[in-house]
Design a protein around this motif. Structure first.
Motif, PDB file in Angstrom:
ATOM      1  N   HIS A 100       0.834  -1.214   0.000  1.00  0.00           N
ATOM      2  CA  HIS A 100       0.000   0.000   0.000  1.00  0.00           C
ATOM      3  C   HIS A 100       0.866   1.260   0.000  1.00  0.00           C
ATOM      4  N   LEU A 101       1.932   1.244   0.810  1.00  0.00           N
ATOM      5  CA  LEU A 101       2.826   2.413   0.823  1.00  0.00           C
ATOM      6  C   LEU A 101       3.480   2.589  -0.542  1.00  0.00           C
ATOM      7  N   LEU A 102       3.885   1.473  -1.146  1.00  0.00           N
ATOM      8  CA  LEU A 102       4.504   1.531  -2.484  1.00  0.00           C
ATOM      9  C   LEU A 102       3.505   2.096  -3.497  1.00  0.00           C
ATOM     10  N   ASP A 103       2.299   1.588  -3.454  1.00  0.00           N
ATOM     11  CA  ASP A 103       1.268   2.024  -4.390  1.00  0.00           C
ATOM     12  C   ASP A 103       1.019   3.531  -4.249  1.00  0.00           C
ATOM     13  N   ARG A 104       0.973   3.992  -2.994  1.00  0.00           N
ATOM     14  CA  ARG A 104       0.734   5.428  -2.774  1.00  0.00           C
ATOM     15  C   ARG A 104       1.868   6.262  -3.377  1.00  0.00           C
ATOM     16  N   SER A 105       3.109   5.835  -3.125  1.00  0.00           N
ATOM     17  CA  SER A 105       4.245   6.588  -3.665  1.00  0.00           C
ATOM     18  C   SER A 105       4.266   6.546  -5.186  1.00  0.00           C
ATOM     19  N   LEU A 106       3.910   5.394  -5.760  1.00  0.00           N
ATOM     20  CA  LEU A 106       3.892   5.286  -7.228  1.00  0.00           C
ATOM     21  C   LEU A 106       2.841   6.226  -7.809  1.00  0.00           C
ATOM     22  N   ARG A 107       1.691   6.278  -7.132  1.00  0.00           N
ATOM     23  CA  ARG A 107       0.630   7.176  -7.615  1.00  0.00           C
ATOM     24  C   ARG A 107       1.025   8.642  -7.499  1.00  0.00           C
ATOM     25  N   GLU A 108       1.913   8.920  -6.527  1.00  0.00           N
ATOM     26  CA  GLU A 108       2.409  10.309  -6.384  1.00  0.00           C
ATOM     27  C   GLU A 108       3.450  10.640  -7.445  1.00  0.00           C
ATOM     28  N   GLY A 109       3.816   9.641  -8.258  1.00  0.00           N
ATOM     29  CA  GLY A 109       4.710   9.917  -9.386  1.00  0.00           C
ATOM     30  C   GLY A 109       6.133   9.432  -9.210  1.00  0.00           C
ATOM     31  N   MET A 110       6.417   8.780  -8.087  1.00  0.00           N
ATOM     32  CA  MET A 110       7.787   8.270  -7.907  1.00  0.00           C
ATOM     33  C   MET A 110       7.998   7.046  -8.786  1.00  0.00           C
ATOM     34  N   ASP A 111       9.288   6.765  -9.119  1.00  0.00           N
ATOM     35  CA  ASP A 111       9.530   5.502  -9.813  1.00  0.00           C
ATOM     36  C   ASP A 111       9.652   4.406  -8.754  1.00  0.00           C
ATOM     37  N   LEU A 112       9.720   3.152  -9.214  1.00  0.00           N
ATOM     38  CA  LEU A 112       9.643   2.016  -8.284  1.00  0.00           C
ATOM     39  C   LEU A 112      10.745   2.059  -7.224  1.00  0.00           C
ATOM     40  N   GLU A 113      11.957   2.420  -7.675  1.00  0.00           N
ATOM     41  CA  GLU A 113      13.094   2.422  -6.758  1.00  0.00           C
ATOM     42  C   GLU A 113      12.928   3.491  -5.670  1.00  0.00           C
ATOM     43  N   GLU A 114      12.521   4.672  -6.121  1.00  0.00           N
ATOM     44  CA  GLU A 114      12.285   5.778  -5.188  1.00  0.00           C
ATOM     45  C   GLU A 114      11.159   5.415  -4.217  1.00  0.00           C
ATOM     46  N   ALA A 115      10.111   4.822  -4.770  1.00  0.00           N
ATOM     47  CA  ALA A 115       8.954   4.443  -3.953  1.00  0.00           C
ATOM     48  C   ALA A 115       9.370   3.433  -2.887  1.00  0.00           C
ATOM     49  N   LEU A 116      10.263   2.498  -3.258  1.00  0.00           N
ATOM     50  CA  LEU A 116      10.703   1.503  -2.278  1.00  0.00           C
ATOM     51  C   LEU A 116      11.512   2.178  -1.170  1.00  0.00           C
ATOM     52  N   ARG A 117      12.395   3.079  -1.549  1.00  0.00           N
ATOM     53  CA  ARG A 117      13.195   3.759  -0.523  1.00  0.00           C
ATOM     54  C   ARG A 117      12.314   4.548   0.439  1.00  0.00           C
ATOM     55  N   GLU A 118      11.344   5.280  -0.117  1.00  0.00           N
ATOM     56  CA  GLU A 118      10.423   6.048   0.731  1.00  0.00           C
ATOM     57  C   GLU A 118       9.667   5.123   1.666  1.00  0.00           C
ATOM     58  N   THR A 119       9.235   3.976   1.122  1.00  0.00           N
ATOM     59  CA  THR A 119       8.477   3.009   1.925  1.00  0.00           C
ATOM     60  C   THR A 119       9.347   2.465   3.059  1.00  0.00           C
TER      61      THR A 119
END
Ligand code: GLU
Length: 284
Positions: A129-148
């Motif tokens: 869910h955290l990954l999905d939220r970050s992806l929807r905010e426009g991050m790429d997968l790698e960035e989204a994983l780090r944020e998560t």
């Protein structure tokens, strides 16, 4: 404890994942599951009980995907059931996890308030869910994983794939084991070396805080802030039988030396599972 395995390459992933999971089944047998990216979509197949139940379910299913992740579960949060079985998918992203996300209740409350609907009782599900939220905010997968990862307290070995990036598999670890296996035109991850010994002898042992981006040509490792990290490639000479004995001469010797860890794992798992049940009963 549970076992995770992943593959990105150019041959079908499913047989490799199933073989890996067989070697990891000692780590958990509450449920088993696979996810693969095929035809631009994520496909998840899960089953309660031993791996043989998943194999039965897969019989007659044609899975040609060359990117996939698998899991054999030893439940800590949420009873053994198909809904709680990994992989957990949200949108286009899918995750397998070994460990315990200690702050999952707070994260779950935050995500629920933002409109995310949960399909399982696990601590793990906050991750996709955290990954999905970050992806929807426009991050790429790698960035989204780090944020998560920066939001997670507790322990994890994670493998992540997305239908939007069919060329790669991401992995990360903190206080749960994870190795990267290097093949010829393919790359693997697993909780333990024996899972991959029939595929490769070249391994990189990830360390806490490492984020690995795996594709057909190999792996790139960074820290949580995206700075490159150098980890040596080690060539393992063990045969599969030797690896299962973990370097000990006999299984009995291995069992004797593993007793302190086995007791600690059992106690922490039991306590976590009791806490999880209390929280969930408490109206999460
Ligand atoms: N905490 C996760 C679950 O209960 C992973 C289990 C594990 O690592 O054993 O599903």
């Amino acid at each position: 404890m549970c076992g995770i395995v992943g593959h990105v390459g150019s041959r079908p992933s499913a047989p490799i994942l199933l073989e890996g999971l067989k070697r990891l089944e000692y780590r958990g047998y509450d449920s088993a599951g696979l996810a693969a990216v095929e035809g631009g979509a994520v496909r998840v197949i899960r089953s309660v009980g031993k791996l043989s139940a998943l194999e039965e379910k897969l019989r007659g299913t044609e899975l040609r995907a060359t990117l996939g992740i698998g899991h054999t579960r030893w439940a800590t949060h949420g009873r053994p059931s198909e809904e709680n079985a990994h992989p957990h998918a949200v949108g286009n992203v899918v995750v397998v996890h070994n460990g315990i996300i200690e702050n999952y209740l707070a994260l779950r409350a935050e995500l629920s308030a933002a409109g995310h609907a949960f399909g399982s009782e696990t601590d793990t599900e906050v991750v996709p869910h955290l990954l999905d939220r970050s992806l929807r905010e426009g991050m790429d997968l790698e960035e989204a994983l780090r944020e998560t990862l920066k939001r997670l307290d507790g322990s994890y070995a994670l493998a992540v794939i997305s239908a939007d990036r069919p060329d790669r598999m991401l992995a990360a670890r903190k206080a749960s084991p994870l190795v990267v296996g290097l093949g010829d035109g393919e790359t693997f991850v697993a909780s333990d070396i024996p899972a991959l010994l029939s595929e490769t002898r070249r391994f990189i042992f990830l360390e806490d805080g490492d984020v690995a981006v795996c594709d057909r040509s190999g792996v790139r490792i960074t820290d949580l802030d995206g700075r490159p990290v150098d980890r040596p490639v080690q060539v393992v000479q063990w045969t599969p039988a030797m690896a299962e004995k973990g370097g000990y001469k006999h299984f009995m010797q291995k069992e004797i030396f593993e007793q302190p860890r086995a007791i600690a794992d059992t106690l922490s798992g039991r306590l976590a599972s009791v806490e999880g049940a209390v929280h969930l009963d408490g109206g999460d």
